[in-house]
Design an enzyme around this catalytic site. Structure first.
Site, PDB file in Angstrom:
ATOM      1  N   PRO A 191       0.847  -1.207   0.000  1.00 11.35           N
ATOM      2  CA  PRO A 191       0.000   0.000   0.000  1.00 11.35           C
ATOM      3  C   PRO A 191       0.874   1.247   0.000  1.00 11.35           C
ATOM      4  O   PRO A 191       1.948   1.268   0.615  1.00 11.35           O
ATOM      5  CB  PRO A 191      -0.775  -0.118   1.323  1.00 11.35           C
ATOM      6  CG  PRO A 191      -0.656  -1.547   1.732  1.00 11.35           C
ATOM      7  CD  PRO A 191       0.663  -2.020   1.221  1.00 11.35           C
ATOM      8  N   LYS A 192       0.430   2.264  -0.711  1.00 10.15           N
ATOM      9  CA  LYS A 192       1.101   3.571  -0.664  1.00 10.15           C
ATOM     10  C   LYS A 192       0.317   4.428   0.326  1.00 10.15           C
ATOM     11  O   LYS A 192      -0.780   4.890   0.029  1.00 10.15           O
ATOM     12  CB  LYS A 192       1.130   4.225  -2.048  1.00 10.15           C
ATOM     13  CG  LYS A 192       1.958   5.502  -2.112  1.00 10.15           C
ATOM     14  CD  LYS A 192       2.006   6.064  -3.527  1.00 10.15           C
ATOM     15  CE  LYS A 192       2.936   7.263  -3.601  1.00 10.15           C
ATOM     16  NZ  LYS A 192       2.526   8.366  -2.722  1.00 10.15           N
ATOM     17  N   TRP A 193       0.890   4.629   1.511  1.00  7.27           N
ATOM     18  CA  TRP A 193       0.179   5.297   2.598  1.00  7.27           C
ATOM     19  C   TRP A 193       0.176   6.802   2.425  1.00  7.27           C
ATOM     20  O   TRP A 193       1.093   7.383   1.841  1.00  7.27           O
ATOM     21  CB  TRP A 193       0.821   4.916   3.930  1.00  7.27           C
ATOM     22  CG  TRP A 193       0.828   3.445   4.166  1.00  7.27           C
ATOM     23  CD1 TRP A 193       1.887   2.593   4.000  1.00  7.27           C
ATOM     24  CD2 TRP A 193      -0.274   2.642   4.560  1.00  7.27           C
ATOM     25  NE1 TRP A 193       1.500   1.308   4.271  1.00  7.27           N
ATOM     26  CE2 TRP A 193       0.181   1.301   4.621  1.00  7.27           C
ATOM     27  CE3 TRP A 193      -1.606   2.908   4.883  1.00  7.27           C
ATOM     28  CZ2 TRP A 193      -0.654   0.248   4.982  1.00  7.27           C
ATOM     29  CZ3 TRP A 193      -2.426   1.861   5.245  1.00  7.27           C
ATOM     30  CH2 TRP A 193      -1.956   0.557   5.283  1.00  7.27           C
ATOM     31  N   ASP A 234      -2.884   6.070  -0.695  1.00 11.75           N
ATOM     32  CA  ASP A 234      -2.626   6.996  -1.794  1.00 11.75           C
ATOM     33  C   ASP A 234      -2.429   6.243  -3.098  1.00 11.75           C
ATOM     34  O   ASP A 234      -2.219   6.845  -4.141  1.00 11.75           O
ATOM     35  CB  ASP A 234      -1.371   7.822  -1.465  1.00 11.75           C
ATOM     36  CG  ASP A 234      -1.218   9.032  -2.362  1.00 11.75           C
ATOM     37  OD1 ASP A 234      -2.244   9.540  -2.853  1.00 11.75           O
ATOM     38  OD2 ASP A 234      -0.079   9.462  -2.593  1.00 11.75           O
ATOM     39  N   GLY A 235      -2.483   4.918  -3.044  1.00  7.61           N
ATOM     40  CA  GLY A 235      -2.274   4.093  -4.217  1.00  7.61           C
ATOM     41  C   GLY A 235      -1.558   2.820  -3.824  1.00  7.61           C
ATOM     42  O   GLY A 235      -1.629   2.361  -2.686  1.00  7.61           O
TER      43      GLY A 235
END
Length: 338
Positions: free
Chosen positions: A19-21, A169-170
């Site tokens: 996960p892009k935090w 965030d992605g």
């Protein structure tokens, strides 16, 4: 190590997905009693997050370099606004916020282990195994979390479907066989791009050379709330091949009115006197823009101009078209399982 944006998730063997935090990228370094948090720019973040410095000081490991993301949970999601509020010169305010909204460090890479061994040249698969061993030996440290990872693209697609409205965030994709390439865009980031129809509530002029005629530099975007007020939600400066001279003339004829709810703020530590200056316009123009992230009822980043929408009434441009993150509590549980 940084990431370059691509449109789709890479598929096939040899990829790790994470996960892009939605937080501040951070290196956490400890050498005995010396502890420091370094931001993406290389500047220290230590004074803004005293509670994290204290937490790292309580760890049994006295040497390490962790790569991760500083985040602040508020309710069942993460708040980027709470992070921004920390970047304040007053120590008393930072202390109060550290107590009211404590931060977490979500770690996803280990660059130096507890024995002082440099892991930069190790492939990601080896660094991740070392990171998991590092966490297994830690014990319970509430302020430090291990970021989830997967090699299944189906899992990554599920994470991506939840991205864009806070917390995630992605998705980031990394090669399992590659070393840590500091200073290079050696990772891939994928975002969930969406579009929205917004009202033009104002504009800013672009910086012009002396003697040149001023032209529009960016459009200020608004959406109507439940009370019928036009709130500022972001901007677009990616105006593509538009005739800026003609657009400037059109906007100048519409001067007046502007936002009736939340309006663009004045100068702050993230803006200049020039960026704080804007011209209100009557809410007559509707534009469709592409965005990647909504946080705090605003577009987190600048948006991309797609097209004018003369067929759409400004009053029909409301917040209900923005996709809110589905089941944010499920996303937060990823951290608890990690």
């Amino acid at each position: 190590m940084e990431a370059r944006q691509v449109e789709t998730l890479p598929d096939g063997k040899g990829w790790q997905y994470e996960p892009k935090w939605d937080g501040f990228r951070c290196l956490a370094r400890r050498e005995g009693d010396e502890i420091e948090l370094l931001g993406r720019s290389g500047k220290s973040l230590s004074r803004y997050f005293p509670e994290m410095i204290a937490a790292l000081g309580r760890m049994k490991h006295e040497h390490f370099v962790l790569d991760g993301e500083l985040v602040i949970p508020v309710g069942s999601s993460l708040s980027f606004e709470a992070l921004q509020m920390r970047l304040h010169p007053a120590a008393s305010r930072i202390k109060r916020l550290a107590e009211e909204t404590p931060s977490l460090l979500i770690a996803f890479d280990l660059l130096e282990d507890a024995k002082g061994r440099d892991l930069h040249a190790e492939p990601l698969a080896g660094r991740r195994a070392a990171l998991e061993r590092f966490f297994a030996a830690l014990g319970e440290i509430e302020e430090l979390r291990l970021s989830p990872k997967t090699t299944r693209v189906a899992d990554a697609r599920k994470w991506l479907s939840r991205a864009g409205s806070g917390t995630l965030d992605g998705v980031v994709a990394k090669r399992l066989d590659e070393p840590y390439k500091a200073g290079e865009r050696a990772m891939l980031k994928i975002k969930n791009l969406r579009s929205a129809d917004c009202v033009v509530g104002g504009f800013r002029y672009a910086t012009a050379t002396k003697g040149a005629k001023k032209e529009v530099g960016s459009l200020l975007l608004g959406l109507y709330d439940e009370a019928g007020l036009l709130d500022h939600v972001g901007f677009t400066s990616a105006l593509g091949g538009l005739d800026r001279a003609a657009l400037t003339a059109k906007l100048e004829k519409l001067k007046g009115g502007g936002f009736t709810g939340d309006a663009p703020g004045g100068p702050s530590r993230w803006s200049t006197a020039r960026t704080a200056q804007w011209v209100p316009v009557k809410p007559k123009l509707v534009v469709e823009v592409q965005y990647d992230h909504v946080t705090g009822h605003r577009f987190r980043h600048g948006t991309s101009f797609l097209r004018w929408r003369p067929d759409k009434a400004p009053r029909d441009c409301s917040f209900d078209q923005l996709v809110q993150e589905a089941r944010p509590s499920r996303v937060m549980r990823l951290l608890k399982r990690a």
